[in-house]
Design a protein around this motif. Sequence first.
Motif, PDB file in Angstrom:
ATOM      1  N   GLY A 197      -3.737  -4.237 -10.004  1.00 46.73           N
ATOM      2  CA  GLY A 197      -3.303  -2.910 -10.427  1.00 46.73           C
ATOM      3  C   GLY A 197      -1.830  -2.841 -10.753  1.00 46.73           C
ATOM      4  O   GLY A 197      -1.312  -1.776 -11.086  1.00 46.73           O
ATOM      5  N   GLN A 198      -1.126  -3.963 -10.658  1.00 45.87           N
ATOM      6  CA  GLN A 198       0.300  -3.955 -10.977  1.00 45.87           C
ATOM      7  C   GLN A 198       0.501  -3.790 -12.482  1.00 45.87           C
ATOM      8  O   GLN A 198       1.424  -3.114 -12.918  1.00 45.87           O
ATOM      9  CB  GLN A 198       0.948  -5.255 -10.495  1.00 45.87           C
ATOM     10  N   ALA A 199      -0.384  -4.430 -13.267  1.00 47.99           N
ATOM     11  CA  ALA A 199      -0.311  -4.300 -14.721  1.00 47.99           C
ATOM     12  C   ALA A 199      -1.503  -3.486 -15.210  1.00 47.99           C
ATOM     13  O   ALA A 199      -2.607  -3.589 -14.671  1.00 47.99           O
ATOM     14  CB  ALA A 199      -0.321  -5.680 -15.371  1.00 47.99           C
ATOM     15  N   ARG A 200      -1.250  -2.664 -16.224  1.00 51.57           N
ATOM     16  CA  ARG A 200      -2.297  -1.826 -16.783  1.00 51.57           C
ATOM     17  C   ARG A 200      -3.197  -2.674 -17.685  1.00 51.57           C
ATOM     18  O   ARG A 200      -2.731  -3.537 -18.411  1.00 51.57           O
ATOM     19  CB  ARG A 200      -1.638  -0.724 -17.608  1.00 51.57           C
ATOM     20  N   SER A 201      -4.498  -2.435 -17.615  1.00 51.56           N
ATOM     21  CA  SER A 201      -5.435  -3.144 -18.479  1.00 51.56           C
ATOM     22  C   SER A 201      -5.728  -2.294 -19.707  1.00 51.56           C
ATOM     23  O   SER A 201      -5.687  -1.073 -19.643  1.00 51.56           O
ATOM     24  CB  SER A 201      -6.742  -3.428 -17.735  1.00 51.56           C
ATOM     25  N   ASP A 202      -6.048  -2.961 -20.819  1.00 50.14           N
ATOM     26  CA  ASP A 202      -6.384  -2.217 -22.038  1.00 50.14           C
ATOM     27  C   ASP A 202      -7.835  -1.745 -22.019  1.00 50.14           C
ATOM     28  O   ASP A 202      -8.190  -0.798 -22.717  1.00 50.14           O
ATOM     29  CB  ASP A 202      -6.163  -3.097 -23.280  1.00 50.14           C
ATOM     30  N   GLY A 203      -8.677  -2.412 -21.244  1.00 54.60           N
ATOM     31  CA  GLY A 203     -10.066  -1.991 -21.178  1.00 54.60           C
ATOM     32  C   GLY A 203     -10.863  -2.890 -20.264  1.00 54.60           C
ATOM     33  O   GLY A 203     -10.362  -3.909 -19.776  1.00 54.60           O
ATOM     34  N   GLY A 204     -12.103  -2.509 -20.025  1.00 57.56           N
ATOM     35  CA  GLY A 204     -12.976  -3.294 -19.168  1.00 57.56           C
ATOM     36  C   GLY A 204     -13.187  -2.615 -17.835  1.00 57.56           C
ATOM     37  O   GLY A 204     -12.810  -1.456 -17.645  1.00 57.56           O
ATOM     38  N   SER A 205     -13.798  -3.345 -16.928  1.00 48.91           N
ATOM     39  CA  SER A 205     -14.147  -2.770 -15.635  1.00 48.91           C
ATOM     40  C   SER A 205     -13.809  -3.749 -14.516  1.00 48.91           C
ATOM     41  O   SER A 205     -14.014  -4.954 -14.649  1.00 48.91           O
ATOM     42  CB  SER A 205     -15.644  -2.428 -15.644  1.00 48.91           C
ATOM     43  N   VAL A 206     -13.222  -3.226 -13.442  1.00 45.51           N
ATOM     44  CA  VAL A 206     -12.960  -4.028 -12.238  1.00 45.51           C
ATOM     45  C   VAL A 206     -13.619  -3.298 -11.082  1.00 45.51           C
ATOM     46  O   VAL A 206     -13.147  -2.244 -10.652  1.00 45.51           O
ATOM     47  CB  VAL A 206     -11.446  -4.171 -11.960  1.00 45.51           C
ATOM     48  N   GLY A 261       0.766  -1.243   0.000  1.00 44.50           N
ATOM     49  CA  GLY A 261       0.000   0.000   0.000  1.00 44.50           C
ATOM     50  C   GLY A 261       0.799   1.295   0.000  1.00 44.50           C
ATOM     51  O   GLY A 261       0.238   2.366   0.157  1.00 44.50           O
ATOM     52  N   PHE A 262       2.128   1.198  -0.169  1.00 45.77           N
ATOM     53  CA  PHE A 262       2.935   2.424  -0.203  1.00 45.77           C
ATOM     54  C   PHE A 262       3.182   2.861  -1.646  1.00 45.77           C
ATOM     55  O   PHE A 262       3.302   2.030  -2.540  1.00 45.77           O
ATOM     56  CB  PHE A 262       4.297   2.211   0.465  1.00 45.77           C
ATOM     57  N   THR A 263       3.299   4.173  -1.838  1.00 46.42           N
ATOM     58  CA  THR A 263       3.725   4.705  -3.119  1.00 46.42           C
ATOM     59  C   THR A 263       5.189   5.126  -2.967  1.00 46.42           C
ATOM     60  O   THR A 263       5.472   6.174  -2.383  1.00 46.42           O
ATOM     61  CB  THR A 263       2.858   5.917  -3.520  1.00 46.42           C
ATOM     62  N   PRO A 264       6.143   4.305  -3.433  1.00 47.44           N
ATOM     63  CA  PRO A 264       7.567   4.555  -3.157  1.00 47.44           C
ATOM     64  C   PRO A 264       8.028   5.960  -3.510  1.00 47.44           C
ATOM     65  O   PRO A 264       8.813   6.562  -2.775  1.00 47.44           O
ATOM     66  CB  PRO A 264       8.284   3.507  -4.020  1.00 47.44           C
ATOM     67  N   PHE A 265       7.542   6.486  -4.626  1.00 51.68           N
ATOM     68  CA  PHE A 265       7.978   7.789  -5.116  1.00 51.68           C
ATOM     69  C   PHE A 265       7.929   8.869  -4.034  1.00 51.68           C
ATOM     70  O   PHE A 265       8.864   9.654  -3.876  1.00 51.68           O
ATOM     71  CB  PHE A 265       7.106   8.189  -6.314  1.00 51.68           C
ATOM     72  N   ARG A 266       6.844   8.919  -3.281  1.00 55.55           N
ATOM     73  CA  ARG A 266       6.685   9.972  -2.261  1.00 55.55           C
ATOM     74  C   ARG A 266       7.786   9.914  -1.215  1.00 55.55           C
ATOM     75  O   ARG A 266       8.314  10.936  -0.783  1.00 55.55           O
ATOM     76  CB  ARG A 266       5.351   9.792  -1.540  1.00 55.55           C
ATOM     77  N   TYR A 267       8.114   8.689  -0.825  1.00 56.43           N
ATOM     78  CA  TYR A 267       9.105   8.529   0.232  1.00 56.43           C
ATOM     79  C   TYR A 267      10.505   8.802  -0.310  1.00 56.43           C
ATOM     80  O   TYR A 267      11.336   9.413   0.353  1.00 56.43           O
ATOM     81  CB  TYR A 267       8.995   7.122   0.836  1.00 56.43           C
ATOM     82  N   GLN A 268      10.746   8.334  -1.535  1.00 53.75           N
ATOM     83  CA  GLN A 268      12.054   8.577  -2.145  1.00 53.75           C
ATOM     84  C   GLN A 268      12.277  10.076  -2.358  1.00 53.75           C
ATOM     85  O   GLN A 268      13.350  10.598  -2.064  1.00 53.75           O
ATOM     86  CB  GLN A 268      12.148   7.831  -3.480  1.00 53.75           C
ATOM     87  N   LEU A 269      11.251  10.752  -2.846  1.00 50.28           N
ATOM     88  CA  LEU A 269      11.395  12.189  -3.105  1.00 50.28           C
ATOM     89  C   LEU A 269      11.618  12.952  -1.798  1.00 50.28           C
ATOM     90  O   LEU A 269      12.459  13.849  -1.727  1.00 50.28           O
ATOM     91  CB  LEU A 269      10.159  12.721  -3.836  1.00 50.28           C
ATOM     92  N   MET A 329      -7.856  -4.682  -1.372  1.00 50.17           N
ATOM     93  CA  MET A 329      -7.463  -5.777  -2.268  1.00 50.17           C
ATOM     94  C   MET A 329      -5.972  -6.009  -2.145  1.00 50.17           C
ATOM     95  O   MET A 329      -5.189  -5.168  -2.560  1.00 50.17           O
ATOM     96  CB  MET A 329      -7.709  -5.392  -3.731  1.00 50.17           C
ATOM     97  N   SER A 330      -5.574  -7.150  -1.593  1.00 52.14           N
ATOM     98  CA  SER A 330      -4.142  -7.437  -1.516  1.00 52.14           C
ATOM     99  C   SER A 330      -3.811  -8.647  -2.365  1.00 52.14           C
ATOM    100  O   SER A 330      -4.686  -9.413  -2.723  1.00 52.14           O
ATOM    101  CB  SER A 330      -3.734  -7.713  -0.069  1.00 52.14           C
ATOM    102  N   MET A 353     -10.514   0.499 -11.959  1.00 54.81           N
ATOM    103  CA  MET A 353      -9.721   0.701 -13.171  1.00 54.81           C
ATOM    104  C   MET A 353      -9.000   2.039 -13.101  1.00 54.81           C
ATOM    105  O   MET A 353      -9.591   3.049 -12.719  1.00 54.81           O
ATOM    106  CB  MET A 353     -10.628   0.683 -14.407  1.00 54.81           C
ATOM    107  N   GLY A 354      -7.728   2.028 -13.485  1.00 56.26           N
ATOM    108  CA  GLY A 354      -6.954   3.263 -13.477  1.00 56.26           C
ATOM    109  C   GLY A 354      -6.319   3.565 -12.139  1.00 56.26           C
ATOM    110  O   GLY A 354      -5.491   4.461 -12.047  1.00 56.26           O
ATOM    111  N   LYS A 355      -6.715   2.822 -11.101  1.00 60.66           N
ATOM    112  CA  LYS A 355      -6.073   3.064  -9.803  1.00 60.66           C
ATOM    113  C   LYS A 355      -4.819   2.211  -9.697  1.00 60.66           C
ATOM    114  O   LYS A 355      -4.831   1.042 -10.060  1.00 60.66           O
ATOM    115  CB  LYS A 355      -7.029   2.707  -8.661  1.00 60.66           C
ATOM    116  N   PRO A 356      -3.727   2.787  -9.181  1.00 59.39           N
ATOM    117  CA  PRO A 356      -2.503   2.009  -9.041  1.00 59.39           C
ATOM    118  C   PRO A 356      -2.604   1.010  -7.878  1.00 59.39           C
ATOM    119  O   PRO A 356      -3.517   1.094  -7.057  1.00 59.39           O
ATOM    120  CB  PRO A 356      -1.443   3.070  -8.758  1.00 59.39           C
ATOM    121  N   MET A 357      -1.650   0.103  -7.843  1.00 63.14           N
ATOM    122  CA  MET A 357      -1.676  -0.971  -6.847  1.00 63.14           C
ATOM    123  C   MET A 357      -1.812  -0.469  -5.411  1.00 63.14           C
ATOM    124  O   MET A 357      -2.652  -0.989  -4.676  1.00 63.14           O
ATOM    125  CB  MET A 357      -0.437  -1.863  -7.017  1.00 63.14           C
ATOM    126  N   PRO A 358      -1.015   0.539  -4.973  1.00 66.13           N
ATOM    127  CA  PRO A 358      -1.137   0.949  -3.566  1.00 66.13           C
ATOM    128  C   PRO A 358      -2.562   1.390  -3.197  1.00 66.13           C
ATOM    129  O   PRO A 358      -3.036   1.103  -2.109  1.00 66.13           O
ATOM    130  CB  PRO A 358      -0.152   2.124  -3.456  1.00 66.13           C
TER     131      PRO A 358
END
Lengths: 314, 246
Positions: B51-60, A205-213, B80-81, B68-73
Amino acid sequence: MIRALRQRRVAATLLFLAFALLPIIAAAAGDPYLVIVATRILAFAIAALALDLILGYGGMVSFGHAAYLGIGAYSVAILSGAGVTDLGAHLAAAVVAGALFALLTGAISLRTRGIYFIMITLAFAQMAYFFFVSLSAYGGDDGVTLAARSTVLGRDWLRDDRVLYYTALALLVGLYLLCVAITGSRFGRVLTGTRENPVRMEAVGFTPFRYQLTAFVISGAMTAVAGVMLANQASYVSPAFMNWHRSGELVVMVVLGGIGNLLGAIAGATLALLLEEWLAVLTDHWPLIFGTLLILVVMFSRDGLTGLFRGRRG
Amino acid sequence: MSLLSVRGLRKSYGALKVTDDLDLEVAEGELHAIIGPNGAGKSTLIAQLSGQARSDGGSVRFAGAEMMGKPMPARVRAGMSRSFQITSILPAFTVLDNVAVAVQARDGSSFRFLRSVAREARLNEQAMQALAQVGLQDRADLRAGSLSHGEKRALELAIALATRPRLLLLDEPLAGTSGAEAERLVEVMAALKGRVTLVLIEHDMDAVFALADRISVLVYGRIVATGTPDQVRADPKVRAAYLGDG
């Protein structure tokens, strides 16, 4: 790990005690020049300490940290030129300017990794270098000689080499303790984690960039403090402070001393500058000897000098 | 009510459609296994969902919110872990700190610079609980890099649990483990059932059929069948595509 921390505390106490006694020894030995050399060592120790914070703990190899030495040094030159001679003002200006430069360049550099990060930090430092070369009001390439050292409470106490020395030592000890606290804090743990495995940190759940910056900014501000002391020690400021050789020397100091334990950086800066002093007396080709020593230390102890004292790890 | 609802999820590597208009519903509380032959796109699917890999389309949609569009953290913080097929730990950290840092991620700000984190009892206690869940409490003070492979797999699971997920995406948790190690991890997952919603990718069919409430079969980036273990076992499409009629 606890044992290593305790050992570090003992070693730090001994090292700082030795630094504290140095002017007395220098006086007894009738060698006042030693205090001036040692002030230079302390300034570089602050810079190496700051670099170790991001290099050792954050895995960010900045090859442009000399820029911050220059920013700190020019803070003194520019403010003094404008009639503001107070050390507190010089330090504050250096910290703000160093932090801003780090924020700006770090935000861009940290979008890259590895060799690209190294090259971008170098490029930014070169830009700063050429900016100050073109600053003709402050001597351009030749730099500018300071009329006097910074003042404290309007008094010129720092004119005394020993007072300047102890001021630098107090700053070094204070910043060392600050770094010890930071690296042992929540923030420090996240920073170290991003060095170890950034994907793992994202996956909890961490965003590394923030901490690195943030670490990059702290390091830049601290290095600018070193620049303030260096300008006062030399009574002279020039773009040469931010030459890329200098950035390389800072990395060498950290590696020589042992990365990622803070005290190693201080020891590395001390040894590197002492060797430079002594070997230069022996021969013009001293970098050859220095290079050989560096290779030996790195080959036989991955933890640099600290590794030699501690014995091998794991 | 689905906790996780995936619609029309897509991803291509060049001309290769790794995830091809995939639909998937995971109900709250179930253990939903996803099986499929090698190259079916299972790990890619986990990477997309997490969220580790970007999707080309669809809905989660997770718990009603679009991911969709949210990064893993951000997805982790939403609940969701994931665990990794290839062990992903912090080798220089102690076992305890590996888990405590995950606790730290959801417990207050980590922009705290001065106080010693090692002395934060609350973090360490919760980390110990997660370690106890996977049977690693005796290993807490060791360097994580020095653990055996099976122990590292258990640690991987403990780290994911320490984030207190509502949905746990497990990417081959048994990968590379020996019989006894695998048995222990299966026990851990069995104990988690019902408390956490689980999506499990696993090659060990005995484990899958023993643990799963429902199974989806993934072939060439599409779900070709979903059902209870018995339904899936009997499905002729599945037998043709995957179980090889054996």
